[in-house]
Write a protein that holds these residues in place. Structure first.
Motif, PDB file in Angstrom:
ATOM      1  N   ASP A 182       0.868  -1.173   0.000  1.00 45.64           N
ATOM      2  CA  ASP A 182       0.000   0.000   0.000  1.00 45.64           C
ATOM      3  C   ASP A 182       0.907   1.225   0.000  1.00 45.64           C
ATOM      4  N   ASN A 185       1.486   4.278   2.715  1.00 49.26           N
ATOM      5  CA  ASN A 185       0.810   4.015   3.982  1.00 49.26           C
ATOM      6  C   ASN A 185       1.817   4.147   5.120  1.00 49.26           C
ATOM      7  N   ASP A 187       1.481   3.508   8.255  1.00 52.61           N
ATOM      8  CA  ASP A 187       1.279   2.575   9.360  1.00 52.61           C
ATOM      9  C   ASP A 187       1.720   1.146   9.043  1.00 52.61           C
ATOM     10  N   TYR A 188       1.704   0.770   7.759  1.00 52.35           N
ATOM     11  CA  TYR A 188       2.032  -0.610   7.393  1.00 52.35           C
ATOM     12  C   TYR A 188       3.018  -0.633   6.237  1.00 52.35           C
ATOM     13  N   LYS A 352      -3.650   8.258  -5.810  1.00 50.14           N
ATOM     14  CA  LYS A 352      -4.120   8.557  -4.461  1.00 50.14           C
ATOM     15  C   LYS A 352      -3.170   9.568  -3.837  1.00 50.14           C
TER      16      LYS A 352
END
Length: 456
Positions: A182, A185, A187-188, A352
């Motif tokens: 992702d 991202n 967080d991950y 995005k």
């Protein structure tokens, strides 16, 4: 050694399996990664950080040279980490595929796009497998990570590799483990996202699970490669269907004078039974716009119609045209002029926010549609300085991001917020624009209110 989940299984005796299993456990196995893009490069970095020596393969010689120099060309990937791994002798990129035999485990991270007829295009997988078959040797683990329909590993990849004369499950070992990247991202990352793993037989399963257990926080073994392939499609179809739902709700609520973003923000306060998804100008990225078509295509082999999935696809692919229609109506209402001859500034061409990835970006479709209606367009994107060649929008190659200034914004008839990057001064844009068409609710999130804002 086999991972704990497989210790009770009676694995057949196999000398090459034992040798490779020991090398993985001792971190002496060399990992090969084919395709050094948004999936392969983070995976290569993760493997080096786990202590494995990595040999990265890519057909783009310029990319290989840049990566070896510590330049990743992908904004969220730190080239210094690769350079550090290279200096320690843990990483090297190459365009010489004859060196595939040097790798003990080869992870395939190549594109799986759609054809112009919206059918699976496995040409990259097939051509990669054909090259691999020339250099395949006994004792190698081969893992496909590219998203595809159930059956690809077994029906497409394995037969090509076995043209080498070696047999899967005996001489070499074959598995599927879908990528779950992702980009952007916070967080991950690769190492913290659980990894689904399916093998072609128990030996392949044990080896693939052992390798990924060394790379990521947790593995999720499944019963077959086809099951693992279906997991990835299910994840992305789930998102595509729910995005289609809120896109349709946006249209319905707009007709009723209701703000769909306000509805969703209120609905997500329910602590159970609701997961927020948000509408937009269309789907982007490599996975969500493409993956549903892989399943619908494969389902036809079984004479099954995937009506629900296909309806979601129709709704999502219709959104760019709806946005352009909304711009035309807004210009007529607010500016008393049409699109023909108008100047439109598109804010954001990445698919995005806060990434430099334009794959399948709806912004590119929006630009094409606007220009079909007679408008002239420019774009501003703080992460994408220039548009490179793409199969679907070749005419946009070479266009460059303009500077976002008071005078530049004021020179356009309308500003279209297509990607809501954080690094944009939306207050300045609103103050100086004649009309702002916002597909991402960016203005409201920044506390901006004006009659000049039209949500689309």
């Amino acid at each position: 050694m086999p991972p704990p989940a497989l210790e009770q299984a009676e694995l057949p005796e196999n000398a090459v399996f034992k040798k490779l299993s020991a090398a993985i456990g001792e971190r002496t196995a060399r990992v090969g990664v084919i395709g050094l893009g948004y999936v392969g490069l983070p995976l290569a970095i993760t493997a080096t950080q786990a202590g494995f020596a990595v040999l990265g393969f890519d057909i783009d010689v310029d990319r290989v040279e840049c990566i070896n120099a510590g330049e990743t060309m992908i904004r969220h990937i730190d080239g210094a980490v690769l350079k550090q791994a290279s200096d320690k002798g843990l990483f090297e990129a190459t365009a010489d595929f004859s060196r595939l035999s040097e790798a003990d485990a080869v992870l395939i991270c190549v594109p799986t796009p759609l054809t112009r007829h919206r059918e699976p295009d496995l040409s990259f997988v097939s051509s990669t497998a054909a090259v691999m078959a020339q250099y395949l040797r006994a004792g190698q683990l081969i893992v496909l990570e590219s998203t595809t329909y159930p059956g690809t590993t077994d029906e497409v990849l394995r037969p090509i590799l076995e043209e080498s004369g070696l047999k899967s499950g005996h001489d070499f070992f074959l598995a599927f483990s879908p990528e779950r990247e992702d980009p952007g991202n916070p967080d991950y990352g690769t190492s913290t996202i659980p990894k689904v793993v399916g093998g072609d037989g128990p030996l392949a399963m044990a080896l693939a699970d052992a390798l990924y257990s060394a790379l990521v926080a947790r593995t999720v073994p499944v019963s077959s490669t086809a099951t693992a392939e279906a997991v990835k499609l299910t994840e992305n179809i789930f998102r595509a269907v729910n995005i289609a739902l809120v896109n349709e709700l946006k249209i319905v609520y707009e007709a009723m004078g209701i703000d769909v973003w306000e509805v969703i923000d209120a609905a997500k306060t329910k602590p159970f039974g609701f997961m927020p998804f948000y509408p937009g100008p269309g789907l982007g990225g490599h996975c969500i716009p493409i993956d549903p078509f892989y399943l619908t295509w494969k389902a036809r082999e079984y004479e099954i119609s995937t009506r629900f999935v296909e309806l979601a696809g129709e709704i999502n692919t219709s959104m760019p045209r709806r946005v352009v229609d909304k711009i035309a109506r807004a210009m007529d209402e607010h500016l008393r002029r049409g699109l023909n001859g108008a100047r439109v500034l598109v804010l954001g061409v990445a698919y995005k926010k806060n990434v430099d990835d334009k794959r399948e970006s709806p912004s590119l479709k929006l630009i094409d549609l606007l220009e079909e209606r007679g408008a002239s367009t420019d774009y501003h994107d703080p992460h994408i300085a220039e548009l490179t060649m793409s199969r679907e929008h070749p005419g946009l190659a070479g266009r460059r991001s303009i500077s976002l200034t008071v005078s530049s914004v004021a020179s356009y008839d309308a500003v279209l917020i297509a990607t809501d990057h954080d690094g944009v001064d939306y207050g300045m844009v609103l103050e100086n624009a004649k009309l702002v068409v916002d597909t991402r609710n960016a203005c409201a999130r920044h506390g901006l209110i004006s009659e000049k804002i039209v949500k689309a």
